[in-house]
Enzyme design. Structure first.
Site, PDB file in Angstrom:
ATOM      1  N   ARG A 225       2.053  38.897  28.183  1.00 27.00           N
ATOM      2  CA  ARG A 225       1.009  38.703  28.583  1.00 27.00           C
ATOM      3  C   ARG A 225      -0.312  39.189  27.600  1.00 27.00           C
ATOM      4  NH1 ARG A 225       2.383  34.671  29.131  1.00 27.00           N
ATOM      5  NH2 ARG A 225       3.075  33.408  30.686  1.00 27.00           N
ATOM      6  N   HIS A 273       2.492  32.620  20.004  1.00 26.13           N
ATOM      7  CA  HIS A 273       3.636  32.929  21.399  1.00 26.13           C
ATOM      8  C   HIS A 273       5.388  32.237  21.326  1.00 26.13           C
ATOM      9  CE1 HIS A 273       2.491  32.596  25.194  1.00 26.13           C
ATOM     10  NE2 HIS A 273       3.712  32.715  25.405  1.00 26.13           N
TER      11      HIS A 273
HETATM   12  P1  NDP Z   1       8.975  38.477  36.310  1.00 25.99           P
HETATM   13  O1  NDP Z   1       8.361  38.515  37.432  1.00 25.99           O
HETATM   14  O2  NDP Z   1      10.685  38.634  36.499  1.00 25.99           O
HETATM   15  O3  NDP Z   1       8.990  40.240  36.101  1.00 25.99           O
HETATM   16  C1  NDP Z   1       7.607  41.141  35.621  1.00 25.99           C
HETATM   17  C2  NDP Z   1       7.810  41.946  35.879  1.00 25.99           C
HETATM   18  O4  NDP Z   1       6.469  43.108  35.845  1.00 25.99           O
HETATM   19  C3  NDP Z   1       8.382  42.879  37.153  1.00 25.99           C
HETATM   20  O5  NDP Z   1       9.166  44.138  37.011  1.00 25.99           O
HETATM   21  C4  NDP Z   1       7.171  43.217  38.241  1.00 25.99           C
HETATM   22  O6  NDP Z   1       7.001  44.732  39.608  1.00 25.99           O
HETATM   23  C5  NDP Z   1       6.147  43.755  36.833  1.00 25.99           C
HETATM   24  N1  NDP Z   1       5.168  43.900  37.341  1.00 25.99           N
HETATM   25  C6  NDP Z   1       3.740  43.775  37.946  1.00 25.99           C
HETATM   26  N2  NDP Z   1       2.946  43.768  38.254  1.00 25.99           N
HETATM   27  C7  NDP Z   1       2.685  44.631  37.612  1.00 25.99           C
HETATM   28  C8  NDP Z   1       2.089  45.514  38.261  1.00 25.99           C
HETATM   29  N3  NDP Z   1       0.696  45.309  38.742  1.00 25.99           N
HETATM   30  N4  NDP Z   1       2.194  47.448  37.623  1.00 25.99           N
HETATM   31  C9  NDP Z   1       3.342  47.606  37.090  1.00 25.99           C
HETATM   32  N5  NDP Z   1       4.806  46.263  37.596  1.00 25.99           N
HETATM   33  C10 NDP Z   1       3.817  44.674  37.126  1.00 25.99           C
HETATM   34  O7  NDP Z   1       9.079  38.279  35.158  1.00 25.99           O
HETATM   35  P2  NDP Z   1       9.413  37.460  33.757  1.00 25.99           P
HETATM   36  O8  NDP Z   1      10.264  39.146  34.053  1.00 25.99           O
HETATM   37  O9  NDP Z   1      10.630  36.447  34.197  1.00 25.99           O
HETATM   38  O10 NDP Z   1       8.483  37.325  32.584  1.00 25.99           O
HETATM   39  C11 NDP Z   1       7.751  38.317  32.717  1.00 25.99           C
HETATM   40  C12 NDP Z   1       6.457  38.141  31.544  1.00 25.99           C
HETATM   41  O11 NDP Z   1       6.766  36.765  30.618  1.00 25.99           O
HETATM   42  C13 NDP Z   1       6.114  36.260  32.125  1.00 25.99           C
HETATM   43  O12 NDP Z   1       4.716  36.545  33.267  1.00 25.99           O
HETATM   44  C14 NDP Z   1       5.531  35.584  31.294  1.00 25.99           C
HETATM   45  O13 NDP Z   1       3.632  36.302  31.219  1.00 25.99           O
HETATM   46  C15 NDP Z   1       6.358  36.518  30.313  1.00 25.99           C
HETATM   47  N6  NDP Z   1       6.544  35.508  28.907  1.00 25.99           N
HETATM   48  C16 NDP Z   1       6.511  35.438  27.780  1.00 25.99           C
HETATM   49  C17 NDP Z   1       7.316  34.667  27.000  1.00 25.99           C
HETATM   50  C18 NDP Z   1       6.860  34.843  25.476  1.00 25.99           C
HETATM   51  O14 NDP Z   1       7.190  33.683  24.599  1.00 25.99           O
HETATM   52  N7  NDP Z   1       5.762  35.556  24.462  1.00 25.99           N
HETATM   53  C19 NDP Z   1       7.981  33.971  27.163  1.00 25.99           C
HETATM   54  C20 NDP Z   1       8.507  34.211  28.552  1.00 25.99           C
HETATM   55  C21 NDP Z   1       7.523  34.630  29.826  1.00 25.99           C
HETATM   56  P3  NDP Z   1       8.325  44.497  39.940  1.00 25.99           P
HETATM   57  O15 NDP Z   1       9.566  44.230  39.464  1.00 25.99           O
HETATM   58  O16 NDP Z   1       8.132  45.358  40.853  1.00 25.99           O
HETATM   59  O17 NDP Z   1       8.298  43.306  40.779  1.00 25.99           O
HETATM   60  C1  OXD Z   2       6.532  31.654  29.916  1.00 24.81           C
HETATM   61  C2  OXD Z   2       5.742  31.793  28.307  1.00 24.81           C
HETATM   62  O1  OXD Z   2       5.540  32.206  30.588  1.00 24.81           O
HETATM   63  O2  OXD Z   2       6.401  30.334  27.298  1.00 24.81           O
HETATM   64  O3  OXD Z   2       7.421  31.053  29.972  1.00 24.81           O
HETATM   65  O4  OXD Z   2       5.041  32.505  27.692  1.00 24.81           O
END
Ligand code: NDP
Ligand code: OXD
Length: 309
Positions: A225, A273
Protein backbone atom coordinates in the site's frame (compact mmCIF):
# COMPACT_ATOMS: atom_id res chain seq x y z
CA UNK A 1 -30.80 -15.91 1.07
CA UNK A 2 -29.60 -12.87 -0.93
CA UNK A 3 -25.99 -12.25 -1.95
CA UNK A 4 -25.51 -8.65 -3.14
CA UNK A 5 -22.42 -7.75 -5.18
CA UNK A 6 -20.87 -4.29 -5.54
CA UNK A 7 -17.44 -4.64 -7.13
CA UNK A 8 -15.58 -4.12 -10.38
CA UNK A 9 -16.46 -7.01 -12.69
CA UNK A 10 -19.69 -7.45 -10.72
CA UNK A 11 -21.26 -9.52 -13.52
CA UNK A 12 -18.30 -11.91 -13.53
CA UNK A 13 -18.56 -12.27 -9.74
CA UNK A 14 -22.29 -12.95 -10.14
CA UNK A 15 -21.70 -15.65 -12.76
CA UNK A 16 -18.87 -17.28 -10.84
CA UNK A 17 -20.71 -17.29 -7.50
CA UNK A 18 -23.86 -18.59 -9.20
CA UNK A 19 -21.79 -21.38 -10.76
CA UNK A 20 -20.39 -22.35 -7.34
CA UNK A 21 -23.48 -21.88 -5.14
CA UNK A 22 -26.64 -22.67 -7.21
CA UNK A 23 -26.01 -26.44 -7.33
CA UNK A 24 -25.82 -26.60 -3.52
CA UNK A 25 -28.26 -23.77 -2.64
CA UNK A 26 -30.89 -23.76 -5.44
CA UNK A 27 -32.96 -20.98 -3.84
CA UNK A 28 -30.09 -18.54 -3.46
CA UNK A 29 -30.49 -15.05 -5.02
CA UNK A 30 -27.21 -13.59 -6.31
CA UNK A 31 -27.62 -10.04 -7.61
CA UNK A 32 -25.52 -6.96 -8.34
CA UNK A 33 -26.26 -3.43 -7.11
CA UNK A 34 -26.51 -2.45 -10.79
CA UNK A 35 -29.67 -4.53 -11.14
CA UNK A 36 -31.06 -4.60 -7.58
CA UNK A 37 -29.86 -1.23 -6.21
CA UNK A 38 -28.59 -0.68 -2.67
CA UNK A 39 -30.86 -3.04 -0.76
CA UNK A 40 -30.60 -5.21 2.37
CA UNK A 41 -28.71 -8.50 1.89
CA UNK A 42 -27.65 -11.56 3.84
CA UNK A 43 -24.15 -11.50 2.34
CA UNK A 44 -22.37 -8.52 0.77
CA UNK A 45 -19.54 -9.10 -1.73
CA UNK A 46 -17.88 -5.70 -2.11
CA UNK A 47 -14.82 -3.76 -3.19
CA UNK A 48 -14.65 -0.16 -1.93
CA UNK A 49 -18.43 0.08 -1.43
CA UNK A 50 -20.18 3.41 -0.90
CA UNK A 51 -21.02 4.13 2.77
CA UNK A 52 -24.71 4.26 1.77
CA UNK A 53 -24.66 0.55 0.85
CA UNK A 54 -23.53 -0.33 4.36
CA UNK A 55 -25.92 2.15 5.99
CA UNK A 56 -29.00 0.52 4.38
CA UNK A 57 -28.16 -2.99 5.64
CA UNK A 58 -30.39 -4.59 8.28
CA UNK A 59 -30.05 -7.25 10.97
CA UNK A 60 -30.29 -9.97 8.29
CA UNK A 61 -26.70 -9.18 7.19
CA UNK A 62 -24.47 -12.11 8.18
CA UNK A 63 -21.07 -11.22 6.70
CA UNK A 64 -19.19 -8.90 4.38
CA UNK A 65 -16.88 -10.45 1.79
CA UNK A 66 -14.11 -8.10 0.62
CA UNK A 67 -13.33 -8.82 -3.06
CA UNK A 68 -9.60 -8.15 -2.61
CA UNK A 69 -6.79 -8.78 -0.15
CA UNK A 70 -6.53 -5.31 1.44
CA UNK A 71 -9.38 -4.38 3.77
CA UNK A 72 -8.19 -0.80 4.49
CA UNK A 73 -10.81 0.89 2.28
CA UNK A 74 -13.61 -1.17 3.82
CA UNK A 75 -12.49 -0.70 7.44
CA UNK A 76 -12.25 3.07 6.96
CA UNK A 77 -15.97 3.37 6.19
CA UNK A 78 -18.26 4.87 8.83
CA UNK A 79 -21.13 2.74 10.10
CA UNK A 80 -19.43 -0.53 9.19
CA UNK A 81 -21.90 -3.20 10.41
CA UNK A 82 -20.55 -5.42 13.19
CA UNK A 83 -20.54 -8.66 11.21
CA UNK A 84 -17.64 -10.96 10.28
CA UNK A 85 -15.45 -9.63 7.45
CA UNK A 86 -13.88 -12.15 5.07
CA UNK A 87 -11.13 -11.18 2.63
CA UNK A 88 -9.46 -12.90 -0.30
CA UNK A 89 -6.50 -15.04 0.71
CA UNK A 90 -4.18 -15.51 -2.26
CA UNK A 91 -6.92 -16.48 -4.76
CA UNK A 92 -4.40 -16.45 -7.60
CA UNK A 93 -2.76 -13.22 -6.43
CA UNK A 94 0.32 -14.93 -4.97
CA UNK A 95 1.58 -16.04 -8.38
CA UNK A 96 0.95 -12.64 -9.96
CA UNK A 97 2.54 -10.75 -7.07
CA UNK A 98 5.59 -13.00 -7.25
CA UNK A 99 5.81 -12.31 -11.02
CA UNK A 100 5.75 -8.59 -10.28
CA UNK A 101 8.39 -8.68 -7.53
CA UNK A 102 10.64 -10.97 -9.58
CA UNK A 103 10.32 -8.70 -12.62
CA UNK A 104 11.50 -5.75 -10.52
CA UNK A 105 14.39 -7.66 -8.99
CA UNK A 106 15.63 -8.98 -12.34
CA UNK A 107 15.19 -5.57 -14.01
CA UNK A 108 17.75 -4.05 -11.68
CA UNK A 109 19.90 -7.12 -11.01
CA UNK A 110 20.41 -7.68 -14.79
CA UNK A 111 21.10 -3.91 -15.24
CA UNK A 112 18.11 -3.32 -17.54
CA UNK A 113 17.85 0.21 -16.08
CA UNK A 114 21.45 0.92 -17.13
CA UNK A 115 21.08 -0.70 -20.56
CA UNK A 116 17.94 1.35 -21.17
CA UNK A 117 19.86 4.57 -20.45
CA UNK A 118 22.76 3.38 -22.61
CA UNK A 119 20.35 2.71 -25.47
CA UNK A 120 19.16 6.32 -25.28
CA UNK A 121 22.80 7.34 -25.93
CA UNK A 122 23.39 4.58 -28.57
CA UNK A 123 26.03 3.22 -26.24
CA UNK A 124 27.19 -0.45 -26.53
CA UNK A 125 28.80 -1.31 -23.23
CA UNK A 126 28.68 -4.47 -21.12
CA UNK A 127 27.98 -3.98 -17.40
CA UNK A 128 29.83 -6.27 -14.97
CA UNK A 129 27.33 -8.87 -13.72
CA UNK A 130 26.82 -8.62 -9.95
CA UNK A 131 27.16 -11.66 -7.73
CA UNK A 132 23.64 -13.03 -7.08
CA UNK A 133 24.50 -13.79 -3.47
CA UNK A 134 25.13 -10.09 -2.87
CA UNK A 135 21.54 -9.31 -3.90
CA UNK A 136 19.73 -10.18 -0.71
CA UNK A 137 15.99 -9.50 -0.93
CA UNK A 138 14.12 -8.23 2.15
CA UNK A 139 10.34 -8.59 2.16
CA UNK A 140 8.39 -6.50 4.67
CA UNK A 141 4.93 -8.00 5.14
CA UNK A 142 5.50 -11.76 5.20
CA UNK A 143 1.83 -12.78 4.98
CA UNK A 144 0.04 -14.73 2.25
CA UNK A 145 1.46 -12.70 -0.64
CA UNK A 146 4.83 -11.98 0.99
CA UNK A 147 5.44 -15.69 1.51
CA UNK A 148 4.38 -16.51 -2.07
CA UNK A 149 6.96 -13.97 -3.26
CA UNK A 150 9.60 -15.24 -0.85
CA UNK A 151 9.29 -18.80 -2.16
CA UNK A 152 9.49 -17.78 -5.85
CA UNK A 153 12.38 -15.35 -5.35
CA UNK A 154 14.32 -17.91 -3.33
CA UNK A 155 13.69 -20.53 -6.02
CA UNK A 156 15.49 -18.16 -8.43
CA UNK A 157 18.61 -18.35 -6.27
CA UNK A 158 18.32 -15.11 -4.30
CA UNK A 159 18.75 -15.05 -0.55
CA UNK A 160 15.50 -13.87 1.06
CA UNK A 161 14.66 -12.44 4.45
CA UNK A 162 11.30 -11.27 5.74
CA UNK A 163 9.69 -9.10 8.42
CA UNK A 164 6.26 -9.48 9.98
CA UNK A 165 4.34 -8.25 13.04
CA UNK A 166 4.49 -11.60 14.82
CA UNK A 167 7.47 -13.96 14.98
CA UNK A 168 7.39 -16.50 12.14
CA UNK A 169 9.22 -19.52 10.82
CA UNK A 170 9.31 -19.95 7.05
CA UNK A 171 11.45 -22.65 5.44
CA UNK A 172 14.59 -21.27 3.85
CA UNK A 173 13.84 -17.63 4.78
CA UNK A 174 15.51 -15.58 7.54
CA UNK A 175 12.66 -14.06 9.51
CA UNK A 176 12.53 -10.93 11.65
CA UNK A 177 9.97 -9.00 13.67
CA UNK A 178 9.95 -5.93 15.90
CA UNK A 179 11.87 -2.64 15.46
CA UNK A 180 15.31 -4.24 15.74
CA UNK A 181 14.29 -6.89 13.23
CA UNK A 182 13.28 -4.21 10.73
CA UNK A 183 16.58 -2.38 11.16
CA UNK A 184 18.52 -5.62 10.67
CA UNK A 185 16.55 -6.40 7.50
CA UNK A 186 16.89 -2.91 6.03
CA UNK A 187 20.64 -2.74 6.61
CA UNK A 188 21.23 -6.00 4.75
CA UNK A 189 18.76 -5.93 1.83
CA UNK A 190 19.88 -4.95 -1.68
CA UNK A 191 16.20 -5.07 -2.68
CA UNK A 192 13.35 -4.04 -0.38
CA UNK A 193 9.94 -5.47 -1.34
CA UNK A 194 7.02 -4.04 0.62
CA UNK A 195 3.82 -6.04 0.87
CA UNK A 196 2.56 -4.38 4.01
CA UNK A 197 -1.13 -3.60 4.48
CA UNK A 198 -2.31 -0.07 5.23
CA UNK A 199 -2.89 0.09 9.01
CA UNK A 200 -2.34 2.74 11.71
CA UNK A 201 0.96 0.97 12.56
CA UNK A 202 2.34 0.74 9.02
CA UNK A 203 1.36 4.22 7.79
CA UNK A 204 4.51 6.25 7.08
CA UNK A 205 6.71 3.37 8.30
CA UNK A 206 9.12 3.50 5.35
CA UNK A 207 10.23 7.10 5.91
CA UNK A 208 13.53 8.86 5.11
CA UNK A 209 15.25 7.49 8.21
CA UNK A 210 14.27 3.86 7.52
CA UNK A 211 14.81 3.99 3.74
CA UNK A 212 18.19 5.59 4.48
CA UNK A 213 19.19 2.42 6.35
CA UNK A 214 19.17 0.45 3.09
CA UNK A 215 22.66 -0.12 1.66
CA UNK A 216 24.07 2.24 -0.96
CA UNK A 217 22.63 1.34 -4.39
CA UNK A 218 19.62 -0.58 -3.04
CA UNK A 219 16.33 -0.84 -4.91
CA UNK A 220 12.77 -0.46 -3.59
CA UNK A 221 9.66 -2.32 -4.80
CA UNK A 222 6.32 -1.33 -3.28
CA UNK A 223 3.21 -3.31 -4.18
CA UNK A 224 1.54 -3.37 -0.74
CA UNK A 225 0.00 0.00 0.00
CA UNK A 226 1.23 3.51 -0.90
CA UNK A 227 0.59 4.96 2.56
CA UNK A 228 3.38 2.84 4.05
CA UNK A 229 6.16 4.54 2.05
CA UNK A 230 7.02 8.25 1.84
CA UNK A 231 7.41 8.95 -1.92
CA UNK A 232 9.23 12.27 -1.35
CA UNK A 233 11.79 10.60 0.93
CA UNK A 234 12.28 7.86 -1.66
CA UNK A 235 12.81 10.38 -4.45
CA UNK A 236 15.32 12.39 -2.39
CA UNK A 237 17.32 9.23 -1.68
CA UNK A 238 17.29 8.32 -5.39
CA UNK A 239 18.28 11.84 -6.41
CA UNK A 240 21.17 12.00 -3.94
CA UNK A 241 22.43 8.63 -5.23
CA UNK A 242 21.87 6.60 -2.09
CA UNK A 243 19.18 4.44 -3.76
CA UNK A 244 19.40 3.17 -7.33
CA UNK A 245 15.74 3.10 -8.34
CA UNK A 246 12.27 1.81 -7.62
CA UNK A 247 9.33 -0.14 -9.00
CA UNK A 248 6.11 1.29 -7.54
CA UNK A 249 2.57 -0.02 -7.96
CA UNK A 250 0.83 1.77 -5.09
CA UNK A 251 0.79 5.40 -3.92
CA UNK A 252 -0.62 7.46 -1.04
CA UNK A 253 -2.98 9.04 -3.57
CA UNK A 254 -4.20 6.96 -6.55
CA UNK A 255 -4.01 7.76 -9.38
CA UNK A 256 -0.63 9.34 -8.66
CA UNK A 257 -1.22 13.06 -9.36
CA UNK A 258 -0.02 13.98 -12.87
CA UNK A 259 2.28 16.70 -11.49
CA UNK A 260 4.09 14.39 -9.05
CA UNK A 261 7.88 14.41 -9.69
CA UNK A 262 8.03 10.58 -9.46
CA UNK A 263 6.54 10.44 -12.98
CA UNK A 264 9.56 12.27 -14.37
CA UNK A 265 12.37 10.21 -12.86
CA UNK A 266 13.73 7.60 -15.31
CA UNK A 267 15.03 5.53 -12.39
CA UNK A 268 11.47 4.96 -11.18
CA UNK A 269 9.04 2.56 -12.86
CA UNK A 270 5.40 3.32 -12.16
CA UNK A 271 2.50 0.88 -12.65
CA UNK A 272 -1.16 1.69 -11.93
CA UNK A 273 -1.98 -0.72 -9.06
CA UNK A 274 -1.90 -3.82 -11.27
CA UNK A 275 0.65 -5.99 -9.46
CA UNK A 276 -1.84 -8.72 -8.53
CA UNK A 277 -5.35 -8.40 -9.92
CA UNK A 278 -8.05 -10.60 -8.40
CA UNK A 279 -8.83 -13.87 -10.15
CA UNK A 280 -12.64 -13.78 -9.97
CA UNK A 281 -13.16 -17.54 -10.53
CA UNK A 282 -10.66 -18.43 -7.80
CA UNK A 283 -12.07 -15.73 -5.49
CA UNK A 284 -15.64 -16.98 -6.02
CA UNK A 285 -14.55 -20.56 -5.19
CA UNK A 286 -13.01 -19.30 -1.94
CA UNK A 287 -16.02 -17.16 -1.00
CA UNK A 288 -18.51 -19.94 -1.88
CA UNK A 289 -16.69 -22.35 0.44
CA UNK A 290 -16.76 -19.71 3.20
CA UNK A 291 -20.47 -18.97 2.65
CA UNK A 292 -21.26 -22.69 2.92
CA UNK A 293 -19.16 -22.97 6.09
CA UNK A 294 -20.91 -19.91 7.54
CA UNK A 295 -24.31 -21.49 6.85
CA UNK A 296 -23.24 -24.70 8.55
CA UNK A 297 -22.10 -22.66 11.57
CA UNK A 298 -18.47 -23.69 11.06
CA UNK A 299 -15.61 -21.29 11.90
CA UNK A 300 -14.16 -19.28 9.00
CA UNK A 301 -11.07 -17.12 8.69
CA UNK A 302 -12.16 -13.50 9.31
CA UNK A 303 -10.41 -10.13 9.53
CA UNK A 304 -9.65 -8.72 12.97
CA UNK A 305 -10.75 -5.05 12.70
CA UNK A 306 -8.51 -4.22 15.69
CA UNK A 307 -5.30 -4.99 13.77
CA UNK A 308 -6.62 -3.32 10.60
CA UNK A 309 -5.67 -6.12 8.18
P1 NDP B 1 -1.61 -10.69 4.92
O1 NDP B 1 -2.55 -10.14 5.95
O2 NDP B 1 -1.60 -12.14 4.67
O3 NDP B 1 -0.11 -10.25 5.28
C1 NDP B 1 0.20 -9.03 5.84
C2 NDP B 1 1.60 -9.12 6.39
O4 NDP B 1 1.99 -7.84 6.91
C3 NDP B 1 1.71 -10.12 7.54
O5 NDP B 1 2.94 -10.80 7.49
C4 NDP B 1 1.69 -9.21 8.77
O6 NDP B 1 2.35 -9.74 9.92
C5 NDP B 1 2.45 -8.03 8.24
N1 NDP B 1 2.19 -6.83 9.05
C6 NDP B 1 1.01 -6.20 9.26
N2 NDP B 1 1.18 -5.17 10.11
C7 NDP B 1 2.50 -5.15 10.42
C8 NDP B 1 3.29 -4.34 11.27
N3 NDP B 1 2.76 -3.31 11.97
N4 NDP B 1 4.60 -4.61 11.40
C9 NDP B 1 5.14 -5.66 10.70
N5 NDP B 1 4.45 -6.47 9.87
C10 NDP B 1 3.14 -6.21 9.75
O7 NDP B 1 -1.94 -9.90 3.58
P2 NDP B 1 -1.62 -10.33 2.07
O8 NDP B 1 -0.25 -10.89 2.02
O9 NDP B 1 -2.75 -11.12 1.54
O10 NDP B 1 -1.66 -8.90 1.36
C11 NDP B 1 -0.75 -7.88 1.74
C12 NDP B 1 -1.16 -6.56 1.18
O11 NDP B 1 -0.88 -6.50 -0.22
C13 NDP B 1 -2.66 -6.24 1.24
O12 NDP B 1 -3.02 -5.78 2.53
C14 NDP B 1 -2.82 -5.17 0.19
O13 NDP B 1 -2.60 -3.92 0.79
C15 NDP B 1 -1.68 -5.47 -0.79
N6 NDP B 1 -2.17 -5.93 -2.10
C16 NDP B 1 -1.78 -5.23 -3.21
C17 NDP B 1 -2.17 -5.66 -4.45
C18 NDP B 1 -1.71 -4.96 -5.68
O14 NDP B 1 -2.15 -5.30 -6.78
N7 NDP B 1 -0.79 -4.00 -5.57
C19 NDP B 1 -3.03 -6.85 -4.63
C20 NDP B 1 -3.32 -7.52 -3.41
C21 NDP B 1 -2.91 -7.06 -2.19
P3 NDP B 1 1.81 -11.09 10.63
O15 NDP B 1 2.19 -12.20 9.67
O16 NDP B 1 2.55 -11.16 11.88
O17 NDP B 1 0.33 -10.96 10.78
C1 OXD C 1 -6.12 -5.82 -3.07
C2 OXD C 1 -5.66 -4.88 -4.07
O1 OXD C 1 -5.94 -5.51 -1.89
O2 OXD C 1 -6.05 -5.01 -5.24
O3 OXD C 1 -6.64 -6.88 -3.43
O4 OXD C 1 -4.88 -3.98 -3.78
Amino acid sequence: MRVLIHAPEARRWQEALTHELRPVLPGIEIVTTQEAGECPADILVVWKPPASLLACQQSSLKAIFNAGAGVDALLSLPELPEVPIVRLRDAGMGTLMADYALYGILHFYRDMDRYRRQQMDHQWQEQPLADRSAWRVGIVGLGTLGQACARRIRAQGFEVQGWSRSAKQVDGIDTHHGDDGLTALLKTSQVLVSLLPNTPETRGLLNDQRLGQLPQGAVVINAGRGTTLDPDALLTLIENGHLRGALLDVFPEEPLPTQHPLWQDPRVIITPHIAAPTDVSEGARQFAADIMALMRGEPIDTVDPATGY
